[in-house]
Structures are given as structure tokens and as C-alpha cells.
Design a protein around this motif. Structure first.
Motif, PDB file in Angstrom:
ATOM      1  N   CYS A   1      -5.003  10.369  -5.312  1.00  0.00           N
ATOM      2  CA  CYS A   1      -4.954   9.583  -6.492  1.00  0.00           C
ATOM      3  C   CYS A   1      -5.999  10.214  -7.360  1.00  0.00           C
ATOM      4  CB  CYS A   1      -4.841   8.105  -6.645  1.00  0.00           C
ATOM      5  SG  CYS A   1      -6.171   7.591  -6.010  1.00  0.00           S
TER       6      CYS A   1
ATOM      7  N   PHE B   1       1.574   5.688   0.809  1.00  0.00           N
ATOM      8  CA  PHE B   1       1.363   6.421   1.978  1.00  0.00           C
ATOM      9  C   PHE B   1       0.234   7.253   2.425  1.00  0.00           C
ATOM     10  CE2 PHE B   1       3.026   9.737  -1.024  1.00  0.00           C
ATOM     11  CZ  PHE B   1       2.217  10.964  -0.524  1.00  0.00           C
TER      12      PHE B   1
ATOM     13  N   LYS C   1       2.158  -5.331   3.437  1.00  0.00           N
ATOM     14  CA  LYS C   1       3.387  -4.343   3.332  1.00  0.00           C
ATOM     15  C   LYS C   1       2.813  -2.948   3.138  1.00  0.00           C
ATOM     16  CE  LYS C   1       5.903  -2.277   1.491  1.00  0.00           C
ATOM     17  NZ  LYS C   1       6.416  -1.223   2.042  1.00  0.00           N
TER      18      LYS C   1
ATOM     19  N   GLU D   1       6.178   2.278   4.337  1.00  0.00           N
ATOM     20  CA  GLU D   1       7.347   2.467   5.444  1.00  0.00           C
ATOM     21  C   GLU D   1       7.143   4.137   5.898  1.00  0.00           C
ATOM     22  OE1 GLU D   1       7.590   2.316   2.138  1.00  0.00           O
ATOM     23  OE2 GLU D   1       9.577   2.943   1.567  1.00  0.00           O
TER      24      GLU D   1
ATOM     25  N   THR E   1       0.942  -1.171   0.061  1.00  0.00           N
ATOM     26  CA  THR E   1       0.034  -0.131   0.256  1.00  0.00           C
ATOM     27  C   THR E   1       1.063   1.191  -0.073  1.00  0.00           C
ATOM     28  OG1 THR E   1      -0.119   0.010   2.436  1.00  0.00           O
ATOM     29  CG2 THR E   1      -1.951  -1.244   1.391  1.00  0.00           C
TER      30      THR E   1
ATOM     31  N   PHE F   1     -13.253   0.430  -7.462  1.00  0.00           N
ATOM     32  CA  PHE F   1     -12.161   1.422  -7.737  1.00  0.00           C
ATOM     33  C   PHE F   1     -11.305   1.075  -8.726  1.00  0.00           C
ATOM     34  CE2 PHE F   1      -8.774   4.135  -7.235  1.00  0.00           C
ATOM     35  CZ  PHE F   1      -9.183   5.430  -6.767  1.00  0.00           C
TER      36      PHE F   1
ATOM     37  N   GLU G   1       2.532  13.401 -12.922  1.00  0.00           N
ATOM     38  CA  GLU G   1       1.849  13.791 -11.854  1.00  0.00           C
ATOM     39  C   GLU G   1       2.637  14.431 -10.662  1.00  0.00           C
ATOM     40  OE1 GLU G   1       1.555  10.082  -9.184  1.00  0.00           O
ATOM     41  OE2 GLU G   1      -0.549  10.605  -8.630  1.00  0.00           O
TER      42      GLU G   1
ATOM     43  N   VAL H   1      -1.137  -0.873  -4.549  1.00  0.00           N
ATOM     44  CA  VAL H   1      -1.325   0.507  -4.973  1.00  0.00           C
ATOM     45  C   VAL H   1      -0.285   1.368  -4.669  1.00  0.00           C
ATOM     46  CG1 VAL H   1      -3.124   2.538  -4.407  1.00  0.00           C
ATOM     47  CG2 VAL H   1      -4.090   0.122  -4.305  1.00  0.00           C
ATOM     48  N   GLY H   2       0.294   2.318  -5.850  1.00  0.00           N
ATOM     49  CA  GLY H   2       1.061   3.211  -5.468  1.00  0.00           C
ATOM     50  C   GLY H   2       1.338   3.995  -6.857  1.00  0.00           C
ATOM     51  N   SER H   3       2.757   4.568  -6.977  1.00  0.00           N
ATOM     52  CA  SER H   3       2.965   5.165  -8.210  1.00  0.00           C
ATOM     53  C   SER H   3       2.847   4.232  -9.451  1.00  0.00           C
ATOM     54  CB  SER H   3       4.087   5.950  -8.014  1.00  0.00           C
ATOM     55  OG  SER H   3       5.331   5.038  -7.802  1.00  0.00           O
TER      56      SER H   3
ATOM     57  N   GLY I   1      -1.942   2.603 -10.270  1.00  0.00           N
ATOM     58  CA  GLY I   1      -0.843   3.390 -10.369  1.00  0.00           C
ATOM     59  C   GLY I   1      -1.426   5.070 -10.179  1.00  0.00           C
TER      60      GLY I   1
HETATM   61  P1  NAD Z   1       5.159   4.277  -4.058  1.00  0.00           P
HETATM   62  O1  NAD Z   1       4.756   3.714  -5.375  1.00  0.00           O
HETATM   63  O2  NAD Z   1       6.403   4.973  -3.769  1.00  0.00           O
HETATM   64  O3  NAD Z   1       4.917   3.375  -2.967  1.00  0.00           O
HETATM   65  C1  NAD Z   1       3.968   2.110  -2.767  1.00  0.00           C
HETATM   66  C2  NAD Z   1       4.500   0.869  -2.159  1.00  0.00           C
HETATM   67  O4  NAD Z   1       5.562   0.641  -2.977  1.00  0.00           O
HETATM   68  C3  NAD Z   1       5.106   1.381  -0.690  1.00  0.00           C
HETATM   69  O5  NAD Z   1       4.657   0.267   0.341  1.00  0.00           O
HETATM   70  C4  NAD Z   1       6.388   1.087  -1.124  1.00  0.00           C
HETATM   71  O6  NAD Z   1       7.159   0.670  -0.049  1.00  0.00           O
HETATM   72  C5  NAD Z   1       6.603   0.360  -2.154  1.00  0.00           C
HETATM   73  N1  NAD Z   1       7.941   0.632  -3.176  1.00  0.00           N
HETATM   74  C6  NAD Z   1       8.464   1.812  -3.285  1.00  0.00           C
HETATM   75  N2  NAD Z   1       9.323   1.693  -4.118  1.00  0.00           N
HETATM   76  C7  NAD Z   1       9.533   0.538  -4.399  1.00  0.00           C
HETATM   77  C8  NAD Z   1      10.306  -0.312  -5.398  1.00  0.00           C
HETATM   78  N3  NAD Z   1      11.617   0.251  -5.846  1.00  0.00           N
HETATM   79  N4  NAD Z   1      10.510  -1.640  -5.333  1.00  0.00           N
HETATM   80  C9  NAD Z   1       9.284  -2.049  -4.793  1.00  0.00           C
HETATM   81  N5  NAD Z   1       8.455  -1.631  -3.933  1.00  0.00           N
HETATM   82  C10 NAD Z   1       8.724  -0.308  -3.725  1.00  0.00           C
HETATM   83  O7  NAD Z   1       3.785   5.245  -3.750  1.00  0.00           O
HETATM   84  P2  NAD Z   1       3.661   6.387  -2.810  1.00  0.00           P
HETATM   85  O8  NAD Z   1       4.379   7.433  -3.007  1.00  0.00           O
HETATM   86  O9  NAD Z   1       3.723   5.691  -1.457  1.00  0.00           O
HETATM   87  O10 NAD Z   1       2.108   6.805  -2.833  1.00  0.00           O
HETATM   88  C11 NAD Z   1       1.767   7.792  -3.782  1.00  0.00           C
HETATM   89  C12 NAD Z   1       1.358   7.334  -5.421  1.00  0.00           C
HETATM   90  O11 NAD Z   1       0.506   6.291  -5.100  1.00  0.00           O
HETATM   91  C13 NAD Z   1       0.749   8.352  -6.340  1.00  0.00           C
HETATM   92  O12 NAD Z   1       1.544   7.865  -7.636  1.00  0.00           O
HETATM   93  C14 NAD Z   1      -0.499   8.058  -6.214  1.00  0.00           C
HETATM   94  O13 NAD Z   1      -1.110   8.446  -7.297  1.00  0.00           O
HETATM   95  C15 NAD Z   1      -0.583   6.664  -6.128  1.00  0.00           C
HETATM   96  N6  NAD Z   1      -1.835   6.237  -5.695  1.00  0.00           N
HETATM   97  C16 NAD Z   1      -2.900   5.381  -6.566  1.00  0.00           C
HETATM   98  C17 NAD Z   1      -3.827   4.996  -5.981  1.00  0.00           C
HETATM   99  C18 NAD Z   1      -4.985   4.173  -7.081  1.00  0.00           C
HETATM  100  O14 NAD Z   1      -5.897   3.830  -6.645  1.00  0.00           O
HETATM  101  N7  NAD Z   1      -4.635   4.557  -8.341  1.00  0.00           N
HETATM  102  C19 NAD Z   1      -4.495   5.417  -4.650  1.00  0.00           C
HETATM  103  C20 NAD Z   1      -3.626   5.940  -3.920  1.00  0.00           C
HETATM  104  C21 NAD Z   1      -2.410   6.422  -4.220  1.00  0.00           C
END
Ligand code: NAD
Length: 505
Positions: A289, A157, A181, A184, A155, A458, A391, A232-234, A256
Motif C-alpha cells: 500500500c 493478504f 480474521k 484467507e 487484515t 501509520f 489502484e 486494513v485492506g482495499s 484502504g
Molecule cells: P481486501 O479488501 O480484498 O481484503 C481485506 C480483508 O477484508 C480480508 O481479510 C478479506 O477477507 C476481507 N474481505 C474481502 N472482501 C470482503 C467483503 N466483501 N466483505 C467483508 N470482508 C471482506 O484487500 P486485500 O486484497 O487482501 O489487500 C490489498 C489491499 O489492501 C490493497 O488495496 C492495499 O492498498 C490495501 N492495503 C492497505 C494498507 C494501508 O494501511 N492503507 C496496508 C496494506 C494493504
């Protein structure tokens, strides 16, 4: 559990129903209080061996949990929901402390997460299979939805309560065991959520949290005992997670990043639009997001009038630490992220757009070291600018001017991201065409942030989501279950040998 600095609170993993300290001498990450701009805790970053032992625990818990009646699991989920409601303020405060968003917004995000767990309580109905009797003489056919086994959640942040609950609700109630996980950067809230599940009667080992970074993620992606990965993340990490997980034969959904457009038609009420944009662009400091980051005005007159309304409001945003109430915007997550947003504002200026309000110099007098930014409003943005293509994920609203509805819709459709979008108009026809044709996964009509309710699902399109199933709702249930179909014959008389594929009669 030992902690190097006495002022810092303790963080841990939650495995097999217990708090587990990180291994002595292991790696740690810094957790900050963004409102104060101070380090608040050190989080243990799990090694491969620590993640593997959590997977072992989750695998051991799977037979009993998946073998329990669906009603028994649903009752535990219901108790969990009661505890979540009871502790909602505690969870909201944990979100505030480590994320920096304001308390009213944090509480909203906690409640939206609880709604998913609440929907999950209906699994006895939702998980029902199909049945057809007498598909051939004396033959019935039925299907059932079986859990997958141990599933992983990873997930971001920005929603440390809501997104863990998106995943945990549907994954657990359908009979899977979970190794999650969380980010962090703000791990306290997901840890507390897993503890509450355990307090609700969730058996030890069913819902585990390992804190960590890439090492933990890679272990989850590569361990063959993990059957599905929800991320869910970048976008770059989502794509990496999706490609690695699926190459390893796992089911994967990976959400993403985003760049969400609001199309503002000439017939829209611009006071309503401004109200909608203030919350949608600057709420949670733009770290959503589904934040609206681009306002697309049809016609210069619309753009000029809208900017005249927005400018004083953006300049007057009530910004401050999340310990205060009645604020509109809090701090950004880290100093580094604040710098990144500042760089995008500079880039936008360098690329030739017009900085109507520059939030970079904002200082919060009550908390001078917090990671605050003022709101920024940028006009005359063009589609070839990098600051538009990427973004920003901060309190920055970019305004674009187009000549027609079609040109505006093309911007949203042609953008690499396709998470959410909205249209503000009084025309039913324009709204319907937009909802029907725009190449984006979630659409709002006179609704700025169209996050679907727990009983819908979603998910964005294009670079905003990889994989075939959306998060939560019935899509979540489908993601976390596999279909088994049984064809059964019960009859007194014996069978004849049949060498060709039988045509049922
Ligand atoms: P992030 O991608 O940096 O981190 C997300 C997760 O991936 C974290 O748990 C992190 O520890 C892990 N991670 C980070 N780098 C990694 C790597 N190199 N290898 C493996 N795992 C890794 O995202 P963030 O900064 O925590 O969150 C913000 C992003 O999430 C924004 O881009 C936002 O648009 C997106 N987001 C998307 C949605 C959606 O549903 N589309 C919802 C919420 C947030």
C-alpha cells in the motif's frame, strides 16, 4: 483435523489457546503457493456460529487479562517479542510460501511487525494517565486509559506478519482480548504468531484467530460484544467495514488502498531516484500500500533522462520463486490478481499512455506456472485515465510529466487516495513546502517509502483511511483504550449542598 487431499497441509482456527478444526462439511477457501502456481492448502472459512464462539471465548478471557497488572502484560509481550525474533525466519518463510514475495523482503516485513510488538512492551509508561493535584481545595483529578473489551482485527493478504502485529501488539498489551480474521489467502503466518503469543504465556482466549471471509467479517461487525474493529485492506471494503461498524456503535479504524506519487524535481539526482523507484515500485511485485506507483517528473528533460535509466533496469529485474535468494521480485498473490494487473496494463495502453516496458509476457523459466509478471513502465500518463485514478497493486510504474512543482503537488493532493507520497529534490524549501502542503498522510523527503517507525503511527488521508486514529504507536494506544477521568475529594470536613454547577476554588 481432517483434510480432503493428502498433499495439502492442514489449516485451522486458533481459539482459546488451541488449534481448532473448521466444522465438518463447512466452507473452505483455497490457499496457493504463488511461486509454484499450485494449491497448497484449504483454509476453513468460519461460519457465524464459529466466530461467535471465538468471541465468547475472548469475552470470557477479558476480565482476568484486563485485570492483570500492566507490567505483567508487558512481560508477556516481552517474551512474545523474544519468541518472534527467535522464529523470525520461520515466519518469513511462511510469508514467502503463501504470499510469493522474496525472502529478503519477507524478512523485512516480519521485522517491521516485531518492532510494533517491541514498542508495545513500553505500555506501562505509554498507558499512564494524567494527574493534577489540588484542582480545587482538597480536590485532585486524574485520568486513566482503560481497555475496550473484545476487539477485532481484519487484515489483508499483502503483509501477513506485519499487519497482524500492528494490531495485536497495542490491542493486547493495553488489556483487550482479540479476535483476528486474517486474509484467507495467506493465513499460516498470523496463525503462527498467535501460537507464539500463547507460548510466551499469553492466557488462552486472549488472542484468537478465526479464518474466514465475508461471513466472518460480518459477524464481527454485527456482534455487540465486539467493541472496536481495526481493518486494513482495499478501499471499498474499508468503507463498508467503517460504515457498518460505526453504525453498530463500534470504534473503527479502516485503512484502504493507495496510489502513491513520487515528485521528481529537476535538481534531483536521477541515479538516486532510479534506485529509489526500482525498490519502491517493483519490490513485493508492487503489492504494497506504500508502493510508489506514479513517478511525477517536473519537466520533459527529467522524464526522458529518468526513463532512459529505468528502462534497462526494469527489463533486467531479477524475478523468481521465493525459495531463491538474491531476487528483486517474486510472484503475485493469485492467478486472478495477476489477470487484474494485466487488464490494467491493457487499459493504460488503450487509454493512450506509452508502454515503455511491457511485463505481461514474462515467463519464469524455473517455475513456469507461478503467478509472475515482469515489471511494466508506462509513460505519458494523464490524470483523467482510469488506469491512473485506480489502484493497480502490481509491478507497474506510471510516469507523468508536469510543468511545475505546483502542478506535481496538485496531482498527489487531488488524487482520491492519500496514503503516502515522496519528493526527491536538493531544495530544502521545495521539500518543506511539499511536506507541509500536500494532501497525503505520510510524506517522504528523499525517502521513497515513508512507512513510519513503530513509535510513530501509520495512516493515510482521503480514501486511504476511514476513522480517526492511525495504526500502532501512540495513535494505536489511543484507539484501543478509552479515557476515564476521576475527580476526587478526600477531606475531613463535610460537604455543603451546592445547586449551581460548582466553580472550583
Ligand atoms: P481486501 O479488501 O480484498 O481484503 C481485506 C480483508 O477484508 C480480508 O481479510 C478479506 O477477507 C476481507 N474481505 C474481502 N472482501 C470482503 C467483503 N466483501 N466483505 C467483508 N470482508 C471482506 O484487500 P486485500 O486484497 O487482501 O489487500 C490489498 C489491499 O489492501 C490493497 O488495496 C492495499 O492498498 C490495501 N492495503 C492497505 C494498507 C494501508 O494501511 N492503507 C496496508 C496494506 C494493504
Amino acid at each position: 483435523m481432517s483434510q480432503a487431499t493428502p498433499d495439502l497441509y492442514e489449516l485451522y482456527h486458533f481459539v482459546n489457546g488451541e488449534k481448532v478444526a473448521g466444522i465438518s462439511g463447512g466452507r473452505v477457501g483455497d490457499v496457493f503457493n504463488p511461486s509454484l502456481g499450485t494449491k497448497a492448502a484449504e483454509v476453513p472459512l468460519a461460519s457465524q456460529a464459529e466466530v461467535e464462539s471465538a468471541i465468547t471465548v475472548a469475552q470470557a478471557a477479558f476480565p482476568a487479562w484486563s485485570g492483570m497488572s500492566v507490567l505483567a502484560r508487558s512481560r508477556i509481550m516481552t517474551k512474545f517479542v523474544h519468541l518472534l525474533y527467535k522464529h523470525q525466519h520461520e515466519l518469513g518463510e511462511l510469508v514467502c510460501k503463501e504470499h510469493g514475495k522474496v525472502i529478503e523482503d519477507a524478512m523485512g516485513s516480519v521485522l517491521r511487525g516485531i518492532e510494533v510488538a517491541e514498542f508495545a512492551c513500553g505500555a506501562p509508561h505509554a498507558q499512564k494517565g494524567e494527574f493534577s493535584d489540588n484542582v480545587a481545595t482538597g480536590i485532585d483529578i486524574y485520568s486513566m486509559r482503560k481497555p475496550l473489551g473484545v476487539v477485532a482485527g481484519i487484515t489483508p493478504f499483502n503483509f501477513p506478519a506485519m499487519i497482524p502485529l500492528w494490531m495485536a501488539g497495542m490491542a493486547l498489551v493495553t488489556g483487550n482480548t482479540v479476535v483476528m480474521k486474517p486474509s484467507e489467502k495467506d493465513p499460516s503466518c498470523p496463525l503462527r504468531i498467535a501460537e507464539l503469543f500463547h507460548e510466551a504465556g499469553g492466557p488462552a482466549g486472549v488472542f484468537n484467530i478465526v479464518n474466514g471471509d465475508k461471513e466472518a467479517v460480518d459477524t464481527l461487525l454485527n456482534d455487540e460484544r465486539i467493541k472496536a474493529v481495526s481493518f486494513v485492506g482495499s478501499t471499498p471494503i474499508a468503507q463498508y467495514v467503517y460504515e457498518t461498524a460505526t453504525a453498530n456503535g463500534k470504534r473503527c479504524q479502516a485503512m484502504g488502498g493507495a496510489k502513491n506519487h513520487m515528485l521528481i524535481m529537476p535538481d534531483a539526482d536521477l541515479e538516486d531516484v532510479a534506485n529509489a523507484l526500482m525498490g519502491a515500485a517493483y519490490g513485493s511485485a508492487g503489492e504494497r500500500c506504500m508502493a510508489i506507483s506514479v513517478g511525477v517528473c517536473v519537466g520533459d528533460e527529467v522524464a526522458d533522462k529518468l526513463i532512459a535509466i529505468l528502462k534497462p533496469r526494469v527489463e533486467a529485474l531479477r524475478i523468481g520463486p521465493s525459495t531463491e535468494t538474491g531476487l528483486e521480485m517474486g510472484a503475485l498473490i493469485t492467478k486472478e490478481h495477476r489477470e487484474k494487473v494485466i487488464n490494467y496494463i491493457q487499459m493504460a495502453e488503450d487509454e493512450g499512455s506509452t508502454l515503455v516496458v511491457d511485463g505481461r509476457d514474462f515467463v519464469c523459466e524455473r517455475s513456469k506456472h507461478g503467478y509472475f509478471l515482469g515489471g511494466s513502465l508506462i509513460d505519458n500518463v494523464k490524470s483523467d485515465m482510469t488506469s491512473y485514478q485506480e489502484e493497480i497493486f502490481g509491478p507497474v510504474l506510471q510516469i507523468m510529466r508536469v510543468g511545475s512543482f505546483e502542478e506535481g503537488m496538485s496531482l498527489a493532493s487531488d488524487h482520491p487516495y492519500g496514503n503516502g507520497t515522496s519528493i526527491f529534490t536538493k531544495s530544502g524549501s521545495a521539500a518543506r513546502t511539499y511536506a507541509d502542503k500536500v494532501e497525503v498522510g505520510m510524506v517522504g523527503i528523499n525517502v521513497p517509502i515513508p512507512v513510519p517507525m513503530a513509535f510513530y503511527s501509520f495512516g493515510g488521508w482521503k480514501a486511504s483511511a476511514f476513522g480517526d486514529h492511525n495504526q500502532y504507536g501512540m495513535e494505536g494506544l489511543r484507539f484501543y483504550t478509552k479515557v476515564k477521568t476521576v475527580t476526587a475529594r478526600w477531606q475531613e470536613k463535610g460537604l455543603d449542598a451546592e445547586f449551581s454547577l460548582p466553580v472550583l476554588k
